[in-house]
Design a protein around this motif. Structure first.
Motif, PDB file in Angstrom:
ATOM      1  N   ASN A   7       0.849  -1.188   0.000  1.00 32.21           N
ATOM      2  CA  ASN A   7       0.000   0.000   0.000  1.00 32.21           C
ATOM      3  C   ASN A   7       0.887   1.242   0.000  1.00 32.21           C
ATOM      4  O   ASN A   7       1.431   1.630   1.031  1.00 32.21           O
ATOM      5  CB  ASN A   7      -0.907  -0.005   1.231  1.00 32.21           C
ATOM      6  CG  ASN A   7      -1.828   1.198   1.279  1.00 32.21           C
ATOM      7  OD1 ASN A   7      -1.956   1.934   0.301  1.00 32.21           O
ATOM      8  ND2 ASN A   7      -2.484   1.391   2.410  1.00 32.21           N
ATOM      9  N   VAL A   8       1.030   1.869  -1.164  1.00 30.11           N
ATOM     10  CA  VAL A   8       1.861   3.074  -1.282  1.00 30.11           C
ATOM     11  C   VAL A   8       1.017   4.265  -1.745  1.00 30.11           C
ATOM     12  O   VAL A   8       1.526   5.183  -2.388  1.00 30.11           O
ATOM     13  CB  VAL A   8       3.052   2.846  -2.239  1.00 30.11           C
ATOM     14  CG1 VAL A   8       4.095   1.955  -1.600  1.00 30.11           C
ATOM     15  CG2 VAL A   8       2.590   2.263  -3.574  1.00 30.11           C
ATOM     16  N   GLY A   9      -0.278   4.237  -1.416  1.00 26.45           N
ATOM     17  CA  GLY A   9      -1.126   5.331  -1.853  1.00 26.45           C
ATOM     18  C   GLY A   9      -1.273   5.314  -3.363  1.00 26.45           C
ATOM     19  O   GLY A   9      -1.427   4.263  -3.978  1.00 26.45           O
ATOM     20  N   PHE A  10      -1.208   6.497  -3.978  1.00 28.39           N
ATOM     21  CA  PHE A  10      -1.284   6.580  -5.437  1.00 28.39           C
ATOM     22  C   PHE A  10       0.111   6.290  -5.988  1.00 28.39           C
ATOM     23  O   PHE A  10       0.910   7.181  -6.259  1.00 28.39           O
ATOM     24  CB  PHE A  10      -1.763   7.969  -5.866  1.00 28.39           C
ATOM     25  CG  PHE A  10      -2.172   8.044  -7.311  1.00 28.39           C
ATOM     26  CD1 PHE A  10      -3.449   7.683  -7.708  1.00 28.39           C
ATOM     27  CD2 PHE A  10      -1.281   8.472  -8.280  1.00 28.39           C
ATOM     28  CE1 PHE A  10      -3.833   7.750  -9.046  1.00 28.39           C
ATOM     29  CE2 PHE A  10      -1.656   8.552  -9.615  1.00 28.39           C
ATOM     30  CZ  PHE A  10      -2.928   8.180  -9.989  1.00 28.39           C
ATOM     31  N   GLY A  11       0.398   5.026  -6.118  1.00 25.72           N
ATOM     32  CA  GLY A  11       1.710   4.586  -6.580  1.00 25.72           C
ATOM     33  C   GLY A  11       1.688   3.087  -6.802  1.00 25.72           C
ATOM     34  O   GLY A  11       0.655   2.441  -6.654  1.00 25.72           O
ATOM     35  N   ASP A  12       2.823   2.527  -7.144  1.00 25.34           N
ATOM     36  CA  ASP A  12       2.916   1.096  -7.414  1.00 25.34           C
ATOM     37  C   ASP A  12       4.072   0.475  -6.658  1.00 25.34           C
ATOM     38  O   ASP A  12       5.177   1.044  -6.623  1.00 25.34           O
ATOM     39  CB  ASP A  12       3.133   0.847  -8.918  1.00 25.34           C
ATOM     40  CG  ASP A  12       1.824   0.796  -9.700  1.00 25.34           C
ATOM     41  OD1 ASP A  12       1.760   0.007 -10.652  1.00 25.34           O
ATOM     42  OD2 ASP A  12       0.895   1.530  -9.357  1.00 25.34           O
ATOM     43  N   ARG A  33       1.628  11.673   2.341  1.00 18.94           N
ATOM     44  CA  ARG A  33       1.173  10.868   3.462  1.00 18.94           C
ATOM     45  C   ARG A  33       0.333   9.716   2.934  1.00 18.94           C
ATOM     46  O   ARG A  33      -0.428   9.871   1.982  1.00 18.94           O
ATOM     47  CB  ARG A  33       0.348  11.700   4.460  1.00 18.94           C
ATOM     48  CG  ARG A  33       1.103  12.883   5.040  1.00 18.94           C
ATOM     49  CD  ARG A  33       0.279  13.616   6.079  1.00 18.94           C
ATOM     50  NE  ARG A  33       0.158  12.866   7.314  1.00 18.94           N
ATOM     51  CZ  ARG A  33       1.079  12.864   8.275  1.00 18.94           C
ATOM     52  NH1 ARG A  33       2.188  13.582   8.144  1.00 18.94           N
ATOM     53  NH2 ARG A  33       0.895  12.159   9.373  1.00 18.94           N
ATOM     54  N   ILE A  34       0.481   8.563   3.567  1.00 19.43           N
ATOM     55  CA  ILE A  34      -0.251   7.364   3.173  1.00 19.43           C
ATOM     56  C   ILE A  34      -0.994   6.843   4.390  1.00 19.43           C
ATOM     57  O   ILE A  34      -0.368   6.494   5.396  1.00 19.43           O
ATOM     58  CB  ILE A  34       0.698   6.285   2.622  1.00 19.43           C
ATOM     59  CG1 ILE A  34       1.505   6.836   1.440  1.00 19.43           C
ATOM     60  CG2 ILE A  34      -0.065   5.035   2.204  1.00 19.43           C
ATOM     61  CD1 ILE A  34       2.689   5.991   1.055  1.00 19.43           C
ATOM     62  N   PRO A  38       3.383   9.558   7.390  1.00 17.49           N
ATOM     63  CA  PRO A  38       4.341  10.131   6.428  1.00 17.49           C
ATOM     64  C   PRO A  38       4.847   9.032   5.506  1.00 17.49           C
ATOM     65  O   PRO A  38       5.059   7.899   5.932  1.00 17.49           O
ATOM     66  CB  PRO A  38       5.466  10.667   7.326  1.00 17.49           C
ATOM     67  CG  PRO A  38       4.855  10.806   8.675  1.00 17.49           C
ATOM     68  CD  PRO A  38       3.813   9.733   8.781  1.00 17.49           C
ATOM     69  N   ARG A  39       5.035   9.374   4.222  1.00 18.46           N
ATOM     70  CA  ARG A  39       5.454   8.329   3.288  1.00 18.46           C
ATOM     71  C   ARG A  39       6.803   7.741   3.663  1.00 18.46           C
ATOM     72  O   ARG A  39       7.086   6.585   3.357  1.00 18.46           O
ATOM     73  CB  ARG A  39       5.470   8.862   1.869  1.00 18.46           C
ATOM     74  CG  ARG A  39       6.512   9.915   1.553  1.00 18.46           C
ATOM     75  CD  ARG A  39       6.458  10.264   0.080  1.00 18.46           C
ATOM     76  NE  ARG A  39       7.334  11.356  -0.260  1.00 18.46           N
ATOM     77  CZ  ARG A  39       7.442  11.840  -1.494  1.00 18.46           C
ATOM     78  NH1 ARG A  39       6.714  11.326  -2.465  1.00 18.46           N
ATOM     79  NH2 ARG A  39       8.258  12.840  -1.756  1.00 18.46           N
ATOM     80  N   LYS A  40       7.636   8.537   4.358  1.00 10.32           N
ATOM     81  CA  LYS A  40       8.925   8.020   4.825  1.00 10.32           C
ATOM     82  C   LYS A  40       8.715   6.800   5.718  1.00 10.32           C
ATOM     83  O   LYS A  40       9.451   5.811   5.611  1.00 10.32           O
ATOM     84  CB  LYS A  40       9.673   9.115   5.589  1.00 10.32           C
ATOM     85  CG  LYS A  40      10.962   8.670   6.252  1.00 10.32           C
ATOM     86  CD  LYS A  40      11.593   9.821   7.020  1.00 10.32           C
ATOM     87  CE  LYS A  40      12.859   9.377   7.752  1.00 10.32           C
ATOM     88  NZ  LYS A  40      12.568   8.361   8.787  1.00 10.32           N
ATOM     89  N   VAL A  45       9.085   0.834   6.316  1.00  6.58           N
ATOM     90  CA  VAL A  45       8.489  -0.472   6.588  1.00  6.58           C
ATOM     91  C   VAL A  45       8.694  -1.405   5.397  1.00  6.58           C
ATOM     92  O   VAL A  45       9.077  -2.572   5.553  1.00  6.58           O
ATOM     93  CB  VAL A  45       6.983  -0.327   6.902  1.00  6.58           C
ATOM     94  CG1 VAL A  45       6.310  -1.703   6.937  1.00  6.58           C
ATOM     95  CG2 VAL A  45       6.788   0.385   8.237  1.00  6.58           C
ATOM     96  N   ILE A  46       8.468  -0.892   4.199  1.00  9.55           N
ATOM     97  CA  ILE A  46       8.621  -1.707   2.995  1.00  9.55           C
ATOM     98  C   ILE A  46      10.082  -2.095   2.794  1.00  9.55           C
ATOM     99  O   ILE A  46      10.399  -3.252   2.475  1.00  9.55           O
ATOM    100  CB  ILE A  46       8.073  -0.953   1.770  1.00  9.55           C
ATOM    101  CG1 ILE A  46       6.561  -0.758   1.906  1.00  9.55           C
ATOM    102  CG2 ILE A  46       8.390  -1.720   0.478  1.00  9.55           C
ATOM    103  CD1 ILE A  46       5.969   0.159   0.850  1.00  9.55           C
ATOM    104  N   ILE A  47      10.981  -1.151   3.000  1.00  9.54           N
ATOM    105  CA  ILE A  47      12.417  -1.442   2.854  1.00  9.54           C
ATOM    106  C   ILE A  47      12.850  -2.515   3.842  1.00  9.54           C
ATOM    107  O   ILE A  47      13.619  -3.429   3.503  1.00  9.54           O
ATOM    108  CB  ILE A  47      13.249  -0.158   3.040  1.00  9.54           C
ATOM    109  CG1 ILE A  47      12.994   0.801   1.874  1.00  9.54           C
ATOM    110  CG2 ILE A  47      14.743  -0.487   3.134  1.00  9.54           C
ATOM    111  CD1 ILE A  47      13.549   2.197   2.094  1.00  9.54           C
TER     112      ILE A  47
END
Length: 381
Positions: A7-12, A33-34, A38-40, A45-47
């Motif tokens: 889940n990255v908001g409007f992204g892939d 922001r997601i 904050p997107r950071k 978390v994904i990293i």
């Protein structure tokens, strides 16, 4: 085989996992922001999840920030946490005849409708990041087999070159000198990326000093009167260069027909998706059935494609909320009701990032069988 849809908001951001190695497909967002975070925080978390995978490669379908901003963040702030064996990119770098396309890609970020903060040039930012820590690059075009099990269906360099010539020629008629200057700059960037591939025989030495010099050179070009006049011309004549990043978007499927067929479409243009489906050159037909299909460009109506004839078991829609600058643009970026359940495909399971931006959403998700990632970080398929 497992697909992890982040889940990255409007992204892939997707990770195709199997026992031997994994392929990460895109990593970016256009949101600051997601789910209120904050997107950071989402990126970190994904990293951290990536670091649990020993053998992994990365595929960037194209160069919009909602597909690569997470990678740029990773390379800048978490450089010690990632090791990709290889990075796959759309092939707009292997031949000088593609330099004109790179010029159009550079210009695409600098138009008023680019939606980029401070008019950041995502292609240059990517090349700059790769130059700081050179990677093993492999370029993808129609027919190329990679990872020993996938095959690229797009881009087709012949088609892209033809479409580039038409647009580039019209612009150069009125702005010859500045376009020639941009050509020289784009050719330098092309050589930097191509030098990281196995096919390149003449390696280009890449240093931070050289990249800083390129950056100064590009900033100087952007500050000229000729460049300002070029941008005004593009804006006034509504030359929509942003779509050129979609024109080169990688589309791929399994190299061999099987039970777990995948079709990943990136942000492919509707006319190109129709060409691919029609097997326009008689070389690469789509399969009759797919286990998973990632739909084009966040499932918006403009990019809608009817996949029902391929009887997909699962459809993936990366449709997070996008905070656009206008009501019209916000409407255009919402998920099509044709994906959202008004005309759902029988026996197909829908996986979406968020249902709040779907035009098929009425008092809850209207899809017959659905999974919404929000507010979680990911969902496994």
């Amino acid at each position: 085989m497992k697909i992890r849809m982040y889940n990255v908001g409007f992204g892939d951001c997707f990770c195709l996992r199997d026992r031997k190695k994994s392929l990460l497909v895109d990593f970016g967002t256009s949101n600051s922001r997601i789910e209120g975070r904050p997107r950071k925080e989402a990126f970190d978390v994904i990293i951290s999840d990536f670091t649990t995978i020993e053998r992994k490669n990365l595929l960037l379908t194209h160069f919009h920030l909602d597909h690569l901003s997470g990678l740029l963040y990773m390379m800048k702030h978490r450089s010690s946490s990632y090791e990709f064996g290889k990075i796959y990119l759309p092939d707009v770098f292997s031949s000088e005849k593609m330099t004109g396309t790179l010029v159009l890609l550079l210009l695409a970020d600098l138009l008023k409708d680019s939606c980029l903060p401070s008019r950041q040039v995502s292609l240059f930012a990517l090349v700059e990041a790769l130059a700081k820590k050179p990677q093993k690059i492999e370029l993808l075009s129609r027919g190329k087999i990679f990872e020993d099990k996938y095959q690229a269906l797009w881009p087709d360099n012949t088609v892209i070159s033809s479409e580039t010539e038409e647009v580039y020629g019209k612009i150069a008629e009125n702005h010859k000198e500045i376009m020639e200057t941009l050509w020289i700059f784009a050719e330098k960037l092309r050589k930097i990326v191509y030098s990281m591939t196995e096919e390149c025989k003449e390696k280009t030495e890449i240093t931070e000093t050289k990249m800083r010099a390129f950056d100064r050179e590009f900033r100087a070009v952007r500050n000229t009167l000729e460049f300002a006049e070029l941008l005004n011309y593009l804006d006034e004549n509504k030359v929509k260069l942003r779509r050129f990043k979609h024109k080169i978007s990688v589309v791929f499927q399994n190299a061999r027909d099987g039970e777990l067929n995948l079709l990943f479409t990136g942000d492919v243009q509707p006319e190109h998706m129709k060409m691919i489906a029609s097997n326009y050159d008689g070389k690469l037909p789509l399969f009759e059935h797919y286990w998973c299909i990632k739909v084009p460009y966040h499932g918006t109506q403009k990019y809608y494609f009817d996949f029902s004839e391929y009887t997909p078991e699962n459809m993936l829609i990366s449709n997070g909320i996008h905070f656009a600058n206008s009501k019209k643009q916000s409407k255009e970026l919402r998920t099509s009701p044709q994906y959202g359940g008004l005309f759902y495909i029988n026996d197909t399971h829908m996986y979406c990032s968020n249902c709040d931006c779907c035009d098929g959403y009425q008092d809850g998700c209207s899809c017959k069988e659905c999974d919404i990632i929000s507010p979680a970080y990911y969902k496994d398929i």
